[in-house]
Design an enzyme around this catalytic site. Structure first.
Site, PDB file in Angstrom:
ATOM      1  N   LYS A   8       0.982  -1.178  -0.042  1.00 36.33           N
ATOM      2  CA  LYS A   8       0.009  -0.215  -0.129  1.00 36.33           C
ATOM      3  C   LYS A   8       0.766   1.338   0.022  1.00 36.33           C
ATOM      4  O   LYS A   8       0.554   2.176  -0.683  1.00 36.33           O
ATOM      5  CB  LYS A   8      -0.909  -0.101   1.183  1.00 36.33           C
ATOM      6  N   ASP A  25     -10.451   2.579   4.058  1.00 40.40           N
ATOM      7  CA  ASP A  25     -10.639   1.148   4.214  1.00 40.40           C
ATOM      8  C   ASP A  25     -12.190   0.795   4.091  1.00 40.40           C
ATOM      9  O   ASP A  25     -12.768   0.116   3.645  1.00 40.40           O
ATOM     10  CB  ASP A  25     -10.273   0.361   5.439  1.00 40.40           C
ATOM     11  N   GLN A  36      -3.928  -1.775   9.775  1.00 42.67           N
ATOM     12  CA  GLN A  36      -3.857  -3.245   9.141  1.00 42.67           C
ATOM     13  C   GLN A  36      -4.337  -4.004  10.110  1.00 42.67           C
ATOM     14  O   GLN A  36      -3.964  -4.180  11.336  1.00 42.67           O
ATOM     15  CB  GLN A  36      -2.425  -3.319   8.763  1.00 42.67           C
TER      16      GLN A  36
END
Ligand code: NDP
Length: 292
Positions: free
Chosen positions: A52, A119, A96
């Protein structure tokens, strides 16, 4: 059978994002900035978060990777999230997953400013998604919708079987596929570990979206000829023929299922790359939402 090529599609979409970010900055907008938090050193998480950050560089975005030790408390992690919420330089925040067992992912996700929730996991983002309001869509389902759109696959009226009901993949995927949109307008069945006779559902599916986390679980006898198969799974299995001793496979038995399909995504080089596109599109949107 046509391969739904994540390398090809993500390449096109990343070029679009890059150009849109350049145009945005030329008009006086801010360079998008993604902040990622990694707790502990799970090797798969390290790889995902590293990718990412690398993509931010590639697209000309700023990024910050905050590494915290696995013994970080939930309160300390939430304090970091709140600090990033208040930092005007940061547009998007991702934590994460999975987190160490002693930390509740829900508490941490709930602490993210919904305006920076790139997200798309925050209850406000998910609620808006269900209501069809503008929001950050969860990155993996968003990426899959972008892929179906790229190949102009008309899913209207199709029977879509989603296997897996997680909050980050299966459930939002079922919502997006049932929405009055294209892609979408499908009749959706959401299956999970308590589904009886899974095969009865998959054999009736025009589209199967597998997000189970079990290597090669969807086998050829479960798939109707001509079906579209989207494989979300990323599973590492042993492979003595590889130098590393292992390789990645999806939730679908690709070698035997692919010849039956009209379209199928490979693993790797399929949905995983599209997830990154979803995340990067959300990050650019987060920067643009702030205005000039
Ligand atoms: P979860 O473990 O959160 O969810 C798995 C789902 O599969 C659950 O709903 C579970 O049912 C269901 N399931 C498990 N066993 C069966 C079974 N035998 N039959 C039917 N359903 C079953 O996983 P995620 O949704 O987070 O991820 C799924 C997979 O996708 C993983 O391999 C993950 O690595 C991968 N992934 C890939 C991404 C990408 O970018 N390509 C992004 C995110 C995930 P129940 O709810 O009843 O337990």
């Amino acid at each position: 059978m046509q391969l739904l090529d994540g390398v090809l599609v993500s390449g096109h979409i990343k070029e679009q994002i890059k150009q849109e970010a350049i145009d945005w900055q030329a008009a006086g907008g801010k360079k998008p900035h993604l902040a990622a938090i990694l707790v502990g050193n799970n090797p798969a998480s390290e790889a995902y978060v590293g990718s990412k950050v690398k993509h931010c560089d590639e697209l000309g975005f700023d990024s910050t990777l905050l590494r915290l030790p696995s013994e970080t408390t939930e309160a300390a992690l939430i304090a970091e999230v709140q600090r990033l919420n208040e930092d005007p330089a940061v547009d998007g925040i991702l934590v994460q997953l999975p987190l160490p067992e002693h930390i509740s992912p829900d508490s941490v996700i709930n602490a993210i400013d919904p305006g920076k929730d790139v997200d798309g996991f925050h209850p406000i983002s998910q609620g808006r998604m269900v209501l069809g309001q503008p929001t950050f869509l969860p990155a993996t389902p968003y990426g899959i919708m972008l892929m179906l759109e790229y190949y102009k696959i008309n899913t209207s009226g199709m029977h879509c079987v989603v296997i897996g009901r997680s909050n980050i993949v299966g459930t939002p995927m079922s919502v997006l596929m049932s929405r009055a949109s294209n892609p979408g307008n499908a009749t959706v069945t959401l299956c999970h570990s308590r589904t009886r006779n899974l095969k009865d559902f998959t054999l009736n599916a025009d589209i199967i979206i597998a997000a189970i986390g079990k290597p090669r679980y969807v086998t050829a006898d479960m798939v109707k000829p001509g079906a579209i198969v989207i494989d979300v799974g990323i599973n590492r299995i042993e492979d003595a023929s590889r130098k590393s001793g292992s390789r990645l496979v999806g939730d679908v038995d690709f070698d035997n299922v692919a010849p039956l399909c009209s379209y199928i995504t490979p693993v790797p080089k399929g949905v995983g790359l599209m997830t990154i596109c979803g995340l990067m599109k959300n990050t650019l949107q987060a920067a643009k939402q702030k205005g000039i």
